[in-house]
Design a protein around this motif. Structure first.
Motif, PDB file in Angstrom:
ATOM      1  N   PRO A   3       5.509  11.083  -1.473  1.00 57.75           N
ATOM      2  CA  PRO A   3       6.652  11.319  -2.358  1.00 57.75           C
ATOM      3  C   PRO A   3       7.617  10.139  -2.377  1.00 57.75           C
ATOM      4  O   PRO A   3       7.753   9.413  -1.396  1.00 57.75           O
ATOM      5  CB  PRO A   3       7.333  12.546  -1.751  1.00 57.75           C
ATOM      6  N   THR A   4       8.266   9.964  -3.500  1.00 58.95           N
ATOM      7  CA  THR A   4       9.256   8.908  -3.634  1.00 58.95           C
ATOM      8  C   THR A   4      10.382   9.179  -2.637  1.00 58.95           C
ATOM      9  O   THR A   4      10.912  10.289  -2.596  1.00 58.95           O
ATOM     10  CB  THR A   4       9.819   8.877  -5.069  1.00 58.95           C
ATOM     11  N   PRO A   5      10.735   8.185  -1.835  1.00 55.36           N
ATOM     12  CA  PRO A   5      11.789   8.408  -0.837  1.00 55.36           C
ATOM     13  C   PRO A   5      13.174   8.341  -1.475  1.00 55.36           C
ATOM     14  O   PRO A   5      13.338   7.891  -2.614  1.00 55.36           O
ATOM     15  CB  PRO A   5      11.585   7.227   0.122  1.00 55.36           C
ATOM     16  N   GLY A   6      14.149   8.762  -0.683  1.00 52.64           N
ATOM     17  CA  GLY A   6      15.532   8.590  -1.106  1.00 52.64           C
ATOM     18  C   GLY A   6      15.882   7.115  -1.041  1.00 52.64           C
ATOM     19  O   GLY A   6      15.044   6.269  -0.690  1.00 52.64           O
ATOM     20  N   ARG A   7      17.091   6.798  -1.387  1.00 48.32           N
ATOM     21  CA  ARG A   7      17.554   5.413  -1.380  1.00 48.32           C
ATOM     22  C   ARG A   7      18.765   5.277  -0.466  1.00 48.32           C
ATOM     23  O   ARG A   7      19.585   6.185  -0.341  1.00 48.32           O
ATOM     24  CB  ARG A   7      17.940   4.965  -2.798  1.00 48.32           C
ATOM     25  N   SER A   8      18.861   4.115   0.154  1.00 50.93           N
ATOM     26  CA  SER A   8      20.027   3.798   0.982  1.00 50.93           C
ATOM     27  C   SER A   8      21.194   3.446   0.057  1.00 50.93           C
ATOM     28  O   SER A   8      21.024   3.319  -1.155  1.00 50.93           O
ATOM     29  CB  SER A   8      19.712   2.621   1.900  1.00 50.93           C
ATOM     30  N   GLU A   9      22.354   3.270   0.634  1.00 47.69           N
ATOM     31  CA  GLU A   9      23.522   2.873  -0.163  1.00 47.69           C
ATOM     32  C   GLU A   9      23.270   1.561  -0.876  1.00 47.69           C
ATOM     33  O   GLU A   9      23.776   1.334  -1.968  1.00 47.69           O
ATOM     34  CB  GLU A   9      24.762   2.769   0.725  1.00 47.69           C
ATOM     35  N   GLY A  10      22.451   0.703  -0.268  1.00 51.69           N
ATOM     36  CA  GLY A  10      22.121  -0.585  -0.861  1.00 51.69           C
ATOM     37  C   GLY A  10      20.978  -0.513  -1.862  1.00 51.69           C
ATOM     38  O   GLY A  10      20.564  -1.529  -2.405  1.00 51.69           O
ATOM     39  N   GLY A  11      20.444   0.683  -2.098  1.00 56.97           N
ATOM     40  CA  GLY A  11      19.378   0.850  -3.072  1.00 56.97           C
ATOM     41  C   GLY A  11      17.973   0.675  -2.522  1.00 56.97           C
ATOM     42  O   GLY A  11      17.005   0.707  -3.274  1.00 56.97           O
ATOM     43  N   GLY A  13       3.171   5.535  -5.943  1.00 52.94           N
ATOM     44  CA  GLY A  13       2.821   5.523  -7.358  1.00 52.94           C
ATOM     45  C   GLY A  13       1.705   6.491  -7.700  1.00 52.94           C
ATOM     46  O   GLY A  13       1.668   7.056  -8.795  1.00 52.94           O
ATOM     47  N   GLU A  14       0.791   6.705  -6.757  1.00 53.42           N
ATOM     48  CA  GLU A  14      -0.333   7.622  -6.954  1.00 53.42           C
ATOM     49  C   GLU A  14       0.049   9.069  -6.662  1.00 53.42           C
ATOM     50  O   GLU A  14      -0.759   9.978  -6.848  1.00 53.42           O
ATOM     51  CB  GLU A  14      -1.513   7.223  -6.062  1.00 53.42           C
ATOM     52  N   THR A  55       0.837  -1.199   0.000  1.00 46.25           N
ATOM     53  CA  THR A  55       0.000   0.000   0.000  1.00 46.25           C
ATOM     54  C   THR A  55       0.871   1.248   0.000  1.00 46.25           C
ATOM     55  O   THR A  55       0.561   2.230  -0.687  1.00 46.25           O
ATOM     56  CB  THR A  55      -0.956  -0.008   1.208  1.00 46.25           C
ATOM     57  N   ILE A  56       1.969   1.219   0.752  1.00 44.15           N
ATOM     58  CA  ILE A  56       2.903   2.351   0.766  1.00 44.15           C
ATOM     59  C   ILE A  56       3.424   2.596  -0.649  1.00 44.15           C
ATOM     60  O   ILE A  56       3.442   3.738  -1.131  1.00 44.15           O
ATOM     61  CB  ILE A  56       4.058   2.094   1.755  1.00 44.15           C
TER      62      ILE A  56
END
Length: 168
Positions: free
Chosen positions: A46-54, A41-42, A35-36
């Motif tokens: 907002p799209t979160p950042g990414r960790s070093e591992g993606g 997608g909706e 759901t998150i």
């Protein structure tokens, strides 16, 4: 970027974290990871950042916004209304008349559902009162349910669509 939406309701152990995985965010809010991702997608989250591992790395602002969405869903607001409320929350200088209108529409929707449920209850009470036990072959409840042409379930007065199926 996430607007100034308050993050009220965060637990102290979550507040100490700077980044949350999707699992952490899910556990903190009770919202499933799928759901998150759908909310992302909706465009509601907002799209979160990414960790070093993606991996997704959510912030306290994501936590607050997701809590807002979840609470609005618990109150039965449709997604369009939640989108409007989030937009308003992201612009605190705006007049809150939109929030009032959205809330009063939701109240009217709830009132209509209550009336439908009360009509359904009355119909079921009537059916149950007509059944005094005995053999299934003589059961009034089974008779009415089997009679698709009787007209009662076609009535929009107790939640029917008016097409004989009785659903919404």
């Amino acid at each position: 970027e996430i607007g100034p939406l308050a993050t009220g309701g965060s637990s102290p152990h979550v507040a100490a974290m700077t980044r949350l995985s999707i699992g952490d965010l899910s556990r903190a809010t009770g919202v499933k990871a799928t759901t998150i991702r759908w909310y992302e997608g909706e465009g509601l989250l907002p799209t979160p950042g990414r960790s070093e591992g993606g991996h997704r790395a959510y912030s306290e602002a994501h936590l607050g916004r997701l809590g807002f969405i979840r609470h609005a869903r618990e109150l039965g607001f449709p997604m369009a209304a939640i989108r409007a409320l989030l937009d308003l929350a992201d612009h605190p200088e705006r007049d809150c008349g939109t929030a009032h209108r959205v809330a009063t529409v939701q109240i009217a929707t709830i009132d209509a559902k209550i009336r439908q449920l009360q009509a359904l209850r009355a119909e079921l009470d009537r059916l149950a009162a007509a059944c005094e036990g005995g053999r299934a072959a003589e059961c009034r409840i089974l008779e009415v349910l089997a009679d698709h042409a009787h007209g009662h379930c076609a009535s929009t007065a107790h939640g029917g669509r008016g097409d004989g199926f009785g659903g919404q």
